[in-house]
Design a protein around this motif. Structure first.
Motif, PDB file in Angstrom:
ATOM      1  N   ALA A 113     -50.913 -10.964 -50.092  1.00 19.29           N
ATOM      2  CA  ALA A 113     -51.409 -12.286 -49.705  1.00 19.29           C
ATOM      3  C   ALA A 113     -50.282 -13.261 -49.397  1.00 19.29           C
ATOM      4  O   ALA A 113     -50.466 -14.184 -48.586  1.00 19.29           O
ATOM      5  CB  ALA A 113     -52.290 -12.845 -50.811  1.00 19.29           C
ATOM      6  N   GLU A 114     -49.113 -13.061 -50.008  1.00 16.27           N
ATOM      7  CA  GLU A 114     -48.053 -14.061 -49.914  1.00 16.27           C
ATOM      8  C   GLU A 114     -46.832 -13.609 -49.128  1.00 16.27           C
ATOM      9  O   GLU A 114     -45.952 -14.416 -48.839  1.00 16.27           O
ATOM     10  CB  GLU A 114     -47.630 -14.477 -51.329  1.00 16.27           C
ATOM     11  CG  GLU A 114     -48.775 -15.087 -52.129  1.00 16.27           C
ATOM     12  CD  GLU A 114     -48.402 -15.361 -53.571  1.00 16.27           C
ATOM     13  OE1 GLU A 114     -47.199 -15.404 -53.872  1.00 16.27           O
ATOM     14  OE2 GLU A 114     -49.316 -15.527 -54.395  1.00 16.27           O
ATOM     15  N   SER A 115     -46.766 -12.329 -48.785  1.00 17.80           N
ATOM     16  CA  SER A 115     -45.580 -11.826 -48.098  1.00 17.80           C
ATOM     17  C   SER A 115     -45.491 -12.385 -46.683  1.00 17.80           C
ATOM     18  O   SER A 115     -46.484 -12.440 -45.952  1.00 17.80           O
ATOM     19  CB  SER A 115     -45.606 -10.298 -48.044  1.00 17.80           C
ATOM     20  OG  SER A 115     -44.511  -9.807 -47.305  1.00 17.80           O
ATOM     21  N   THR A 116     -44.301 -12.802 -46.316  1.00 21.06           N
ATOM     22  CA  THR A 116     -44.062 -13.271 -44.956  1.00 21.06           C
ATOM     23  C   THR A 116     -43.345 -12.207 -44.130  1.00 21.06           C
ATOM     24  O   THR A 116     -43.011 -12.441 -42.970  1.00 21.06           O
ATOM     25  CB  THR A 116     -43.201 -14.551 -44.972  1.00 21.06           C
ATOM     26  OG1 THR A 116     -41.968 -14.279 -45.667  1.00 21.06           O
ATOM     27  CG2 THR A 116     -43.940 -15.679 -45.665  1.00 21.06           C
ATOM     28  N   ALA A 117     -43.114 -11.047 -44.717  1.00 16.54           N
ATOM     29  CA  ALA A 117     -42.463  -9.947 -44.016  1.00 16.54           C
ATOM     30  C   ALA A 117     -43.241  -8.672 -44.318  1.00 16.54           C
ATOM     31  O   ALA A 117     -44.084  -8.628 -45.204  1.00 16.54           O
ATOM     32  CB  ALA A 117     -41.000  -9.817 -44.464  1.00 16.54           C
ATOM     33  N   GLY A 118     -42.940  -7.624 -43.593  1.00 18.67           N
ATOM     34  CA  GLY A 118     -43.598  -6.356 -43.840  1.00 18.67           C
ATOM     35  C   GLY A 118     -44.740  -6.112 -42.873  1.00 18.67           C
ATOM     36  O   GLY A 118     -45.385  -7.048 -42.380  1.00 18.67           O
ATOM     37  N   VAL A 119     -45.017  -4.837 -42.644  1.00 16.89           N
ATOM     38  CA  VAL A 119     -46.038  -4.433 -41.687  1.00 16.89           C
ATOM     39  C   VAL A 119     -47.435  -4.574 -42.262  1.00 16.89           C
ATOM     40  O   VAL A 119     -48.341  -5.109 -41.628  1.00 16.89           O
ATOM     41  CB  VAL A 119     -45.792  -2.972 -41.247  1.00 16.89           C
ATOM     42  CG1 VAL A 119     -46.968  -2.438 -40.449  1.00 16.89           C
ATOM     43  CG2 VAL A 119     -44.503  -2.864 -40.443  1.00 16.89           C
ATOM     44  N   GLY A 176     -54.278  -8.164 -42.450  1.00 14.79           N
ATOM     45  CA  GLY A 176     -54.680  -9.504 -42.031  1.00 14.79           C
ATOM     46  C   GLY A 176     -55.288  -9.541 -40.647  1.00 14.79           C
ATOM     47  O   GLY A 176     -55.840 -10.564 -40.240  1.00 14.79           O
ATOM     48  N   ASP A 177     -55.195  -8.443 -39.907  1.00 18.69           N
ATOM     49  CA  ASP A 177     -55.771  -8.371 -38.571  1.00 18.69           C
ATOM     50  C   ASP A 177     -57.206  -7.872 -38.677  1.00 18.69           C
ATOM     51  O   ASP A 177     -57.439  -6.762 -39.169  1.00 18.69           O
ATOM     52  CB  ASP A 177     -54.955  -7.423 -37.691  1.00 18.69           C
ATOM     53  CG  ASP A 177     -55.545  -7.288 -36.304  1.00 18.69           C
ATOM     54  OD1 ASP A 177     -55.352  -8.203 -35.487  1.00 18.69           O
ATOM     55  OD2 ASP A 177     -56.229  -6.270 -36.045  1.00 18.69           O
ATOM     56  N   PRO A 178     -58.197  -8.643 -38.245  1.00 16.38           N
ATOM     57  CA  PRO A 178     -59.591  -8.248 -38.482  1.00 16.38           C
ATOM     58  C   PRO A 178     -59.991  -6.938 -37.810  1.00 16.38           C
ATOM     59  O   PRO A 178     -60.782  -6.172 -38.366  1.00 16.38           O
ATOM     60  CB  PRO A 178     -60.396  -9.432 -37.925  1.00 16.38           C
ATOM     61  CG  PRO A 178     -59.463 -10.158 -37.016  1.00 16.38           C
ATOM     62  CD  PRO A 178     -58.091  -9.948 -37.567  1.00 16.38           C
ATOM     63  N   VAL A 179     -59.446  -6.642 -36.644  1.00 16.15           N
ATOM     64  CA  VAL A 179     -59.814  -5.416 -35.932  1.00 16.15           C
ATOM     65  C   VAL A 179     -59.246  -4.191 -36.640  1.00 16.15           C
ATOM     66  O   VAL A 179     -59.962  -3.232 -36.949  1.00 16.15           O
ATOM     67  CB  VAL A 179     -59.331  -5.484 -34.469  1.00 16.15           C
ATOM     68  CG1 VAL A 179     -59.492  -4.120 -33.789  1.00 16.15           C
ATOM     69  CG2 VAL A 179     -60.094  -6.548 -33.701  1.00 16.15           C
ATOM     70  N   ARG A 183     -53.076 -17.611 -58.124  1.00 16.65           N
ATOM     71  CA  ARG A 183     -53.356 -16.245 -58.545  1.00 16.65           C
ATOM     72  C   ARG A 183     -54.281 -16.184 -59.767  1.00 16.65           C
ATOM     73  O   ARG A 183     -53.906 -15.616 -60.798  1.00 16.65           O
ATOM     74  CB  ARG A 183     -52.060 -15.496 -58.850  1.00 16.65           C
ATOM     75  CG  ARG A 183     -50.999 -15.579 -57.768  1.00 16.65           C
ATOM     76  CD  ARG A 183     -49.839 -14.646 -58.076  1.00 16.65           C
ATOM     77  NE  ARG A 183     -48.736 -14.894 -57.167  1.00 16.65           N
ATOM     78  CZ  ARG A 183     -47.694 -15.654 -57.457  1.00 16.65           C
ATOM     79  NH1 ARG A 183     -47.619 -16.236 -58.650  1.00 16.65           N
ATOM     80  NH2 ARG A 183     -46.723 -15.829 -56.598  1.00 16.65           N
ATOM     81  N   PRO A 184     -55.468 -16.721 -59.692  1.00 16.66           N
ATOM     82  CA  PRO A 184     -56.339 -16.747 -60.880  1.00 16.66           C
ATOM     83  C   PRO A 184     -56.673 -15.356 -61.409  1.00 16.66           C
ATOM     84  O   PRO A 184     -56.779 -15.165 -62.624  1.00 16.66           O
ATOM     85  CB  PRO A 184     -57.592 -17.472 -60.390  1.00 16.66           C
ATOM     86  CG  PRO A 184     -57.546 -17.398 -58.893  1.00 16.66           C
ATOM     87  CD  PRO A 184     -56.097 -17.381 -58.541  1.00 16.66           C
ATOM     88  N   GLU A 185     -56.848 -14.364 -60.512  1.00 17.38           N
ATOM     89  CA  GLU A 185     -57.163 -13.014 -60.997  1.00 17.38           C
ATOM     90  C   GLU A 185     -56.000 -12.423 -61.782  1.00 17.38           C
ATOM     91  O   GLU A 185     -56.192 -11.822 -62.844  1.00 17.38           O
ATOM     92  CB  GLU A 185     -57.503 -12.090 -59.815  1.00 17.38           C
ATOM     93  CG  GLU A 185     -58.694 -12.536 -58.997  1.00 17.38           C
ATOM     94  CD  GLU A 185     -58.268 -13.305 -57.762  1.00 17.38           C
ATOM     95  OE1 GLU A 185     -57.121 -13.822 -57.740  1.00 17.38           O
ATOM     96  OE2 GLU A 185     -59.093 -13.412 -56.832  1.00 17.38           O
ATOM     97  N   LEU A 186     -54.781 -12.610 -61.265  1.00 18.05           N
ATOM     98  CA  LEU A 186     -53.612 -12.091 -61.968  1.00 18.05           C
ATOM     99  C   LEU A 186     -53.431 -12.792 -63.306  1.00 18.05           C
ATOM    100  O   LEU A 186     -53.148 -12.152 -64.330  1.00 18.05           O
ATOM    101  CB  LEU A 186     -52.361 -12.273 -61.099  1.00 18.05           C
ATOM    102  CG  LEU A 186     -51.041 -11.765 -61.691  1.00 18.05           C
ATOM    103  CD1 LEU A 186     -51.110 -10.284 -62.011  1.00 18.05           C
ATOM    104  CD2 LEU A 186     -49.884 -12.053 -60.738  1.00 18.05           C
ATOM    105  N   HIS A 224     -41.478 -10.388 -57.551  1.00 18.82           N
ATOM    106  CA  HIS A 224     -41.517 -11.402 -58.612  1.00 18.82           C
ATOM    107  C   HIS A 224     -42.679 -12.330 -58.331  1.00 18.82           C
ATOM    108  O   HIS A 224     -42.751 -12.952 -57.261  1.00 18.82           O
ATOM    109  CB  HIS A 224     -40.197 -12.174 -58.643  1.00 18.82           C
ATOM    110  CG  HIS A 224     -40.168 -13.253 -59.685  1.00 18.82           C
ATOM    111  ND1 HIS A 224     -39.361 -14.366 -59.578  1.00 18.82           N
ATOM    112  CD2 HIS A 224     -40.851 -13.406 -60.852  1.00 18.82           C
ATOM    113  CE1 HIS A 224     -39.540 -15.145 -60.624  1.00 18.82           C
ATOM    114  NE2 HIS A 224     -40.449 -14.583 -61.409  1.00 18.82           N
ATOM    115  N   LEU A 225     -43.582 -12.450 -59.299  1.00 19.26           N
ATOM    116  CA  LEU A 225     -44.760 -13.300 -59.160  1.00 19.26           C
ATOM    117  C   LEU A 225     -44.711 -14.370 -60.248  1.00 19.26           C
ATOM    118  O   LEU A 225     -45.255 -14.197 -61.345  1.00 19.26           O
ATOM    119  CB  LEU A 225     -46.033 -12.456 -59.286  1.00 19.26           C
ATOM    120  CG  LEU A 225     -46.158 -11.318 -58.252  1.00 19.26           C
ATOM    121  CD1 LEU A 225     -47.266 -10.359 -58.640  1.00 19.26           C
ATOM    122  CD2 LEU A 225     -46.385 -11.885 -56.858  1.00 19.26           C
TER     123      LEU A 225
END
Length: 308
Positions: free
Chosen positions: A188-194, A200-203, A146-149, A138-139
């Motif tokens: 971008a907004e999820s606080t859960a999940g792999v 988000g990890d640069p390497v 979310r300007p693009e959305l 749900h967004l």
């Protein structure tokens, strides 16, 4: 290509479909489980979404909702009890005009306008990024967010309104864009999940970009580590911990997933498919393909049916 684009392109099949709905008063429509992904965008007014086995969700103007695993659900003017849900009108028959739609109210009170649609997906080799999406994303509309959305929703509403020349080409492209932006917003907004953590990890993100940009290249862990700007042990440790498999195991899986997509969507000979995904010979691809999918490339191609 990037991971999100590739994850979508390998499972997408056929063209997305959509219906514009304008309705007021008392109404309740049922969408059965679907082998794909469903979505709703509320352009005006408000309504409720009642997912099978889940809690009701209030939707307001500007809200978007994605059901990435095709969860069955009801949409209605208000929260509905079990009896009313059981009497819900099948949405497909309502949308195609074979059943009368509920009347619009004269004053427009409680009237809702929305875009409802489906994406056809081939779930035989889903990327883990898509597999871990929750049953419902749900967004809600948010000032400045979310300007693009928001832009995609505005363009979609206008294209459905005006039916300008070229709409038949523009509408599927806008629907594809909407899917990308909905998934991007979740990441971008999820606080859960792999996978939000992976990307988000640069390497790890750098290594994945390299693999997806040129999967047929003769990759080694050393070369990939150089692309990511870290040592081989650091890459192997971080990649395996976040993605759940070592870099070369992920590359093998991704090459075979690409091969399956090419077999499904093209008539390219097996030798061309093998070269495209980094295998020196059709035999080498066939051996690896059978180990991964339990069948030969030829049998897979013969059984693959892309929905129209």
């Amino acid at each position: 290509m990037d991971v999100v684009s590739d994850a979508i392109s390998t499972v997408r099949a056929g063209r997305p479909s959509s219906d514009r709905v304008r309705v007021g008063g008392r109404w309740c429509a049922r969408l059965d489980p679907y082998d794909g992904a469903g979505f709703h965008v509320v352009l005006r007014g408000s309504c409720w979404l009642l997912p099978d086995g889940g809690e009701p969700v209030a939707l307001g103007a500007g809200d978007a909702v994605l059901l990435p695993h095709g969860t069955g659900h009801v949409i209605a003017d208000a929260p509905a009890d079990a009896e009313r849900v059981a009497r819900a009108v099948p949405f497909d028959r309502w949308a195609d005009g074979s059943l009368p739609r509920p009347p619009r109210t004269e004053s427009g009170e409680r009237e809702v306008e929305m875009v409802c649609g489906k994406y056809r997906l081939d779930r035989s080799h889903v990327h883990p990024l898509l597999a871990e999406l929750p049953p419902l994303v749900h967004l809600p509309d948010r000032a400045g967010g979310r300007p693009e959305l928001r832009a995609a929703i505005t363009l979609l509403g206008g294209e459905l309104d005006e039916r300008h020349p070229g709409a038949c080409a523009a509408l599927p492209s806008l629907l594809d864009l909407l899917l990308v932006y909905m998934i991007r917003s979740w990441l971008a907004e999820s606080t859960a999940g792999v996978w939000p953590a992976v990307l988000g990890d640069p390497v790890t993100a750098a290594a994945l970009r390299a693999l997806h940009s040129d999967p047929a290249a003769p990759w080694t862990v050393d070369r990939l580590a150089a692309e990511a700007g870290v040592s081989r042990p650091t890459l192997a440790r971080r990649f395996t911990a976040l993605v759940g498999r070592p870099p070369m195991a992920y590359l093998t899986w991704w090459r075979l997933t690409l091969a399956a997509t090419l077999l499904r969507d093209t008539g390219d000979p097996l030798a061309a498919v093998a070269r495209h995904v980094g295998y020196a010979t059709p035999y080498a691809l066939s051996h690896a393909f059978r180990r991964e999918f339990g069948t030969t490339p030829g049998r897979y191609r013969n059984a693959a049916v892309t929905p129209g």
